[in-house]
Design a protein around this motif. Structure first.
Motif, PDB file in Angstrom:
ATOM      1  N   LYS A  27       0.816  -1.207   0.000  1.00 38.27           N
ATOM      2  CA  LYS A  27       0.000   0.000   0.000  1.00 38.27           C
ATOM      3  C   LYS A  27       0.854   1.264   0.000  1.00 38.27           C
ATOM      4  O   LYS A  27       0.485   2.270  -0.620  1.00 38.27           O
ATOM      5  CB  LYS A  27      -0.927   0.004   1.222  1.00 38.27           C
ATOM      6  CG  LYS A  27      -2.049  -1.013   1.151  1.00 38.27           C
ATOM      7  CD  LYS A  27      -2.989  -0.879   2.344  1.00 38.27           C
ATOM      8  CE  LYS A  27      -4.140  -1.867   2.233  1.00 38.27           C
ATOM      9  NZ  LYS A  27      -5.079  -1.772   3.386  1.00 38.27           N
ATOM     10  N   ARG A  86       1.890   2.001  -3.468  1.00 36.37           N
ATOM     11  CA  ARG A  86       0.759   2.489  -4.267  1.00 36.37           C
ATOM     12  C   ARG A  86       0.424   3.935  -3.899  1.00 36.37           C
ATOM     13  O   ARG A  86       0.122   4.749  -4.779  1.00 36.37           O
ATOM     14  CB  ARG A  86      -0.459   1.606  -4.062  1.00 36.37           C
ATOM     15  CG  ARG A  86      -1.662   2.051  -4.905  1.00 36.37           C
ATOM     16  CD  ARG A  86      -2.895   1.190  -4.714  1.00 36.37           C
ATOM     17  NE  ARG A  86      -2.674  -0.147  -5.214  1.00 36.37           N
ATOM     18  CZ  ARG A  86      -2.680  -1.244  -4.464  1.00 36.37           C
ATOM     19  NH1 ARG A  86      -2.887  -1.146  -3.154  1.00 36.37           N
ATOM     20  NH2 ARG A  86      -2.488  -2.430  -4.988  1.00 36.37           N
ATOM     21  N   THR A 139      -3.050   5.267 -14.256  1.00 34.51           N
ATOM     22  CA  THR A 139      -3.837   4.273 -13.518  1.00 34.51           C
ATOM     23  C   THR A 139      -3.187   2.895 -13.598  1.00 34.51           C
ATOM     24  O   THR A 139      -3.189   2.142 -12.611  1.00 34.51           O
ATOM     25  CB  THR A 139      -5.274   4.231 -14.066  1.00 34.51           C
ATOM     26  OG1 THR A 139      -5.804   5.559 -14.126  1.00 34.51           O
ATOM     27  CG2 THR A 139      -6.166   3.399 -13.162  1.00 34.51           C
ATOM     28  N   GLU A 194      -0.324   2.698 -11.146  1.00 32.67           N
ATOM     29  CA  GLU A 194      -0.677   2.674  -9.725  1.00 32.67           C
ATOM     30  C   GLU A 194      -0.946   1.269  -9.182  1.00 32.67           C
ATOM     31  O   GLU A 194      -1.066   1.096  -7.968  1.00 32.67           O
ATOM     32  CB  GLU A 194      -1.902   3.561  -9.477  1.00 32.67           C
ATOM     33  CG  GLU A 194      -1.602   5.041  -9.624  1.00 32.67           C
ATOM     34  CD  GLU A 194      -2.854   5.902  -9.622  1.00 32.67           C
ATOM     35  OE1 GLU A 194      -2.721   7.131  -9.720  1.00 32.67           O
ATOM     36  OE2 GLU A 194      -3.962   5.339  -9.520  1.00 32.67           O
ATOM     37  N   HIS A 239      -3.607  -1.234  -9.289  1.00 32.07           N
ATOM     38  CA  HIS A 239      -4.824  -1.528  -8.528  1.00 32.07           C
ATOM     39  C   HIS A 239      -5.171  -3.008  -8.668  1.00 32.07           C
ATOM     40  O   HIS A 239      -5.031  -3.599  -9.736  1.00 32.07           O
ATOM     41  CB  HIS A 239      -5.972  -0.656  -9.029  1.00 32.07           C
ATOM     42  CG  HIS A 239      -5.752   0.802  -8.768  1.00 32.07           C
ATOM     43  ND1 HIS A 239      -5.992   1.381  -7.548  1.00 32.07           N
ATOM     44  CD2 HIS A 239      -5.281   1.792  -9.569  1.00 32.07           C
ATOM     45  CE1 HIS A 239      -5.692   2.668  -7.598  1.00 32.07           C
ATOM     46  NE2 HIS A 239      -5.255   2.940  -8.812  1.00 32.07           N
ATOM     47  N   ARG A 240      -5.651  -3.589  -7.578  1.00 27.95           N
ATOM     48  CA  ARG A 240      -5.799  -5.044  -7.506  1.00 27.95           C
ATOM     49  C   ARG A 240      -6.891  -5.581  -8.430  1.00 27.95           C
ATOM     50  O   ARG A 240      -6.659  -6.515  -9.181  1.00 27.95           O
ATOM     51  CB  ARG A 240      -6.101  -5.452  -6.057  1.00 27.95           C
ATOM     52  CG  ARG A 240      -6.391  -6.932  -5.878  1.00 27.95           C
ATOM     53  CD  ARG A 240      -6.704  -7.282  -4.435  1.00 27.95           C
ATOM     54  NE  ARG A 240      -7.210  -8.640  -4.321  1.00 27.95           N
ATOM     55  CZ  ARG A 240      -8.485  -8.973  -4.421  1.00 27.95           C
ATOM     56  NH1 ARG A 240      -9.398  -8.035  -4.633  1.00 27.95           N
ATOM     57  NH2 ARG A 240      -8.859 -10.238  -4.328  1.00 27.95           N
ATOM     58  N   LYS A 259     -11.565  -1.568  -8.974  1.00 31.89           N
ATOM     59  CA  LYS A 259     -10.745  -0.508  -8.380  1.00 31.89           C
ATOM     60  C   LYS A 259      -9.946   0.229  -9.449  1.00 31.89           C
ATOM     61  O   LYS A 259      -9.762   1.451  -9.371  1.00 31.89           O
ATOM     62  CB  LYS A 259      -9.819  -1.095  -7.322  1.00 31.89           C
ATOM     63  CG  LYS A 259     -10.548  -1.584  -6.070  1.00 31.89           C
ATOM     64  CD  LYS A 259      -9.580  -2.117  -5.026  1.00 31.89           C
ATOM     65  CE  LYS A 259     -10.327  -2.554  -3.775  1.00 31.89           C
ATOM     66  NZ  LYS A 259      -9.413  -3.130  -2.755  1.00 31.89           N
ATOM     67  N   TYR A 260      -9.473  -0.517 -10.436  1.00 33.00           N
ATOM     68  CA  TYR A 260      -8.736   0.109 -11.539  1.00 33.00           C
ATOM     69  C   TYR A 260      -9.630   1.102 -12.282  1.00 33.00           C
ATOM     70  O   TYR A 260      -9.246   2.248 -12.533  1.00 33.00           O
ATOM     71  CB  TYR A 260      -8.240  -0.976 -12.493  1.00 33.00           C
ATOM     72  CG  TYR A 260      -7.637  -0.454 -13.774  1.00 33.00           C
ATOM     73  CD1 TYR A 260      -6.296  -0.099 -13.842  1.00 33.00           C
ATOM     74  CD2 TYR A 260      -8.414  -0.300 -14.917  1.00 33.00           C
ATOM     75  CE1 TYR A 260      -5.738   0.384 -15.021  1.00 33.00           C
ATOM     76  CE2 TYR A 260      -7.868   0.181 -16.095  1.00 33.00           C
ATOM     77  CZ  TYR A 260      -6.535   0.517 -16.141  1.00 33.00           C
ATOM     78  OH  TYR A 260      -5.999   1.003 -17.307  1.00 33.00           O
ATOM     79  N   ALA A 313     -10.435   4.230 -10.146  1.00 34.16           N
ATOM     80  CA  ALA A 313      -9.325   5.190 -10.094  1.00 34.16           C
ATOM     81  C   ALA A 313      -9.206   5.959 -11.405  1.00 34.16           C
ATOM     82  O   ALA A 313      -9.003   7.182 -11.412  1.00 34.16           O
ATOM     83  CB  ALA A 313      -8.016   4.458  -9.797  1.00 34.16           C
TER      84      ALA A 313
END
Length: 871
Positions: free
Chosen positions: A431, A434, A513, A516, A518-519, A523-524, A527
């Protein structure tokens, strides 16, 4: 994680398929044993298609220089190596492949992929797909249909669509409980088409074909590197209905959607949401469900807005201040609007001032409150609609429990960690790292927003300069309309900047994005959407916000004007800022809608035509010099269609429209009407794109419209604040009301009340007097009336906001987020599951009972037992 390996036909081995790929002829090897040899081709049903193009060496030698030829050949070798490794991995994963030969100068190769039964079962459990346990009658309903039914009014919007999908009790698939699932004895139809495509895409997206986990994984990267030119699932068949008009029940799913949804004659019918969900998946279905729901709710807003506008027309002719201005002739000599501008008569703005009364009257207050409460109720009832659809489509817990990590995240994550919810070991990205990346991306976003502000300032300066040039031109028509012409052309220039900056920023947001890490896909996307929306909000709304709240507020007064960058601050047009704001909104909102609709109609058709023309024109001629016109295969027709690029642009267009009709509705009560007309067209345009113009997208699950709902909530709260300030500081409503109660209820003399005399030093310097709009004395100081009005305006903002937010809060409390009927169904299913745990020894034997036809009788088992046995 690869699935079980399956023995394959030797003719399908990749080495055989690539034997002649790029050897100079461009044609694959043909052997009598191979299924594609001969004139008649017979292929098994394909779940997915991979496409790549190669250029024969003879063509390279003719067209390219030696240097370009070398680069092309080296690139072709690299691409061939990557492709071979990737396809070898697919073979190891157990995927069946059939290659179709290309007969084009620029050879197009089609590789048909399908997953055998064992691979489907393995990945269905891995992906936690939900499969049916027991069939139920379809429970689809529509709130407007229920309302009209209670009122006894015939509903013209209802239409019976054939092959209505059933509802099912479903649960996550388990191989060891296979016998309890409905239709498990029919391997060809047990998994739906969309589920087979989901499984194939998961395998394609997670297959690693190189050593570097940073890059060499998944078909998406190969597509970006042009190793493959396309990867898509096939449509069910043609969308056009045969001329002999077969029975509706015999139509394929695509034809049903075209006939009963994408057809322009069905513009007033309900959308077949269950059919859309079955064919395109939940994510696409939720978009069209929300769009239809939003369009339906626009109808009362458009009716009320039109009535308010009509009331403005009637007030326009009886308005005393308007009559005073029109009859004033040379009574009010106004001060110049710029250094080189001439003096002008207030009577010259007669028509413009009257037009301003269309939007600036007492009905504006009512409509602003109405639209604020409308937005709150719209979102509350959409929550209920969303909950009903999510439960009916079995995706209520998708984002929290069922959603898997993104394939790109899985490949690039540096470590693994136990998921606290599922208990499974999953890829993990720290985290802290990120957060650092998000912070760096935020700096880039702030920089881009600063660029937008610079463009807004440049548009403001453009308007000022154009107004000065036109006013000093000497042409009467230009001088009289200088401010209006500058404002209109400035709005057009601003729209041009908006469209250009949007294209640049979206590409940048995609890169940030991805970086970054994202899992999950949700979430991707959240964002990415947040980044682009913040930028687009500033991009689209900066100019209207400037006109509504800043233009003409910091001008100064004659002899002491405020300058910015050496240029005198811009004043409102003689008719007031509200009419300018309405004009700006109509140009940006309606202009953007017209441009978007033209793009959605023309550009897809042109792209499809060009792609088809490119492929047809490159076909090899026969001996007589005529091209070979063979009947096109389904994969060839699908390849000619456009790539589906996601729903982001569709959502963004509608959410920005929602902002225009709520945040600035006090300036333009006709905005909901224009939005309604546009959305009626938008639904059918989008439907036609999905059914006719796009390749079939991979079906994706979703729990709702995602972060867009929270963005709509923020816009709703901003709308209340914006309309309060708009009425208080931009509209003439409060000054009129103040004059009406303090001085004269008939509003006679109101025009003179709003005009101040130029200061003494200005009169002495210019040897003349003039008037300007402000509440100041002849020394340039703010008068007592100004402070009274300021107190009234601030008080109005506080009262307006508190009243609207209080009523909105009451609505939120009175309207539950989940309908009672849905809560009862959820509780009933949980209760039956608990009962099944207690009684399974007694009731489970009935599950093994077989019907005379040899199929299991799942109807004898309660839903709770079925849920327990499969889970």
């Amino acid at each position: 994680m690869p699935g079980p390996v399956i023995a394959l036909n030797p003719v399908l081995v990749v080495q055989e398929m690539d034997k002649k790929d790029g050897d100079g002829s461009g044609n694959p090897a043909c052997h009598p044993a191979q299924p594609w040899c001969g004139h008649e081709l017979h292929f098994l049903a394909a779940d997915f298609v991979l496409v790549w193009e190669t250029v024969p060496r003879e063509l390279i030698k003719r067209k390219d220089s030696s240097e370009n030829k070398g680069l092309r050949e080296r690139s072709a070798i690299i691409h061939k190596t990557w492709r071979k490794k990737f396809l070898d991995k697919l073979l190891d994963a157990g995927i069946h492949m059939e290659k179709v030969p290309g007969d084009l100068t620029s050879v197009v190769h089609y590789l048909l992929l399908s997953a055998p039964w064992s691979v489907l079962c393995y990945y269905a459990e891995e992906l936690q797909l939900r499969l049916p346990l027991q069939a139920l009658p379809n429970q689809a309903s529509n709130w407007s249909d229920r309302v009209l039914g209670r009122l006894g009014i015939r509903n013209m919007m209802v239409e019976e669509v054939p092959n209505l999908p059933l509802d099912y009790y479903t649960c996550q698939f388990k191989v060891n409980k296979l016998q309890w699932f409905l239709g498990s004895d029919k391997q060809d139809t047990f998994f739906s088409t969309t589920q087979r495509q989901q499984i194939l895409y998961e395998i394609l997206a997670t297959t690693q074909y190189g050593c570097s986990k940073e890059r060499e994984v998944g078909v998406d990267w190969l597509l970006s590197e042009n190793v493959f030119t396309a990867a898509f699932p096939l449509h069910d068949g043609p969308f056009k209905v045969p001329p002999e008009e077969p029975a509706p029940s015999s139509l394929n799913q695509r034809q049903i959607l075209f006939q009963y949804w994408a057809n322009w004659r069905k513009w007033y019918k309900y959308q077949p949401l269950d059919h859309i969900r079955k064919y395109f998946g939940e994510k696409v279905a939720f978009y069209f469900a929300w769009l239809g729901f939003y369009t339906g709710w626009l109808l009362p807003a458009a009716v009320v807005g039109t009535m308010v506008f009509i009331a403005g027309i009637s007030l326009m002719f009886d308005d005393i201040p308007s009559q005073e201005i029109c009859e004033s002739k040379e009574q009010y000599r106004m001060c110049p609007l710029c250094k080189s501008c001439p003096y002008w008569q207030l009577s010259s703005i007669c028509k413009t001032f009257k037009a301003g009364r269309l939007f600036d009257h007492g009905g504006t207050i009512f409509f602003s409150i109405f639209m604020s409460l409308w937005a709150v109720m719209f979102l509350e009832y959409w929550k209920r609609m969303n909950a009903s659809l999510a439960h009916r489509w079995d995706c209520s817990d998708f984002e929290d429990i069922e959603e898997r990590p993104r394939p790109q995240f899985t490949a690039m994550a540096p470590m693994t960690k136990i998921n606290p919810i599922t208990g499974a070991e999953e890829p993990y990205f720290p985290k802290r790292s990120r957060c650092h990346r998000i912070l760096a991306g935020s700096m880039v976003i702030i920089m881009m927003i600063a660029i937008v502000v610079m463009f807004v300032v440049s548009v403001i300066l453009y308007r000022v300069v154009v107004a000065i040039l036109l006013s000093s031109s000497g042409y009467f028509r230009f001088v009289a309309s200088a401010s209006r012409i500058a404002s209109i052309t400035g709005s057009v220039v601003n729209l041009f900047f908006i469209l250009i900056l949007s294209k640049i920023y979206i590409s940048l947001a995609h890169f940030l994005t991805k970086w970054e890490m994202h899992r999950t896909q949700t979430k991707y996307e959240d964002a990415f959407i947040f980044k682009v929306f913040v930028f687009q909000f500033v991009n689209f709304y900066s100019s209207p916000i400037y006109i509504a709240f800043f233009k003409g507020k910091f001008v100064g007064y004659p002899g002491n004007y405020v300058n910015f960058l050496g240029v005198r601050n811009e004043e409102c047009s003689p008719g007031g800022c509200l009419i300018e704001l309405a004009q700006e909104l109509l140009i940006i909102m309606v202009g953007k809608q017209i441009i978007n609709n033209m793009q959605e109609v023309v550009i897809p058709k042109l792209k499809c035509w060009w792609h088809k023309h490119r492929l047809d024109s490159s076909k090899k001629p026969d001996k007589e010099g005529e091209s070979v016109q063979a009947k096109e295969a389904p994969w060839e027709k699908n390849y000619q269609l456009l790539v589906f690029e996601g729903l982001f642009d569709e959502y963004l267009e509608m959410v920005m429209q929602f902002g225009f009709i709520t945040i600035f509705v006090a300036a333009c009560p006709l905005a909901p009407l224009f939005a309604l007309l546009n959305n009626w067209v938008e639904i059918r345009l989008d439907a036609q794109k999905f059914v006719c113009d796009y390749r079939r997208p991979v079906a994706e699950r979703a729990q709702g419209i995602g972060i867009w709902f929270y963005i709509l909530e923020v816009i709703t709260h901003l709308a209340v604040i914006s309309n309060a300030f708009l009425i208080a500081f931009t509209s003439d409503f409060l000054p009129r009301t103040y004059y009406e109660y303090v001085y004269d209820s008939s509003l006679r003399g109101y025009v003179n009340f709003t005009l101040a005399y130029a200061p003494w030093d200005f009169m002495l310097h210019n040897n003349t007097t003039c008037r300007y709009r402000a509440f100041r004395d002849q020394d340039g100081n703010l008068s007592l009336t100004y402070w009274h009005l300021l107190a009234i305006r601030l008080g109005f903002i506080i009262v307006f906001e508190h009243v609207v937010f209080f009523i909105a809060r009451i609505i939120e409390l009175l309207v539950p987020d989940i309908p009672e009927s849905v809560e009862v169904k959820v509780k009933r299913e949980r209760y039956l599951a608990k009962e099944a745990l207690a009684e399974n020894k007694v009731r489970c034997p009935t599950l093994s009972t077989a019907t005379p036809q040899g199929t299991q009788d799942s109807s004898r088992c309660s839903p709770g037992v079925l849920l327990w046995m499969a889970g």
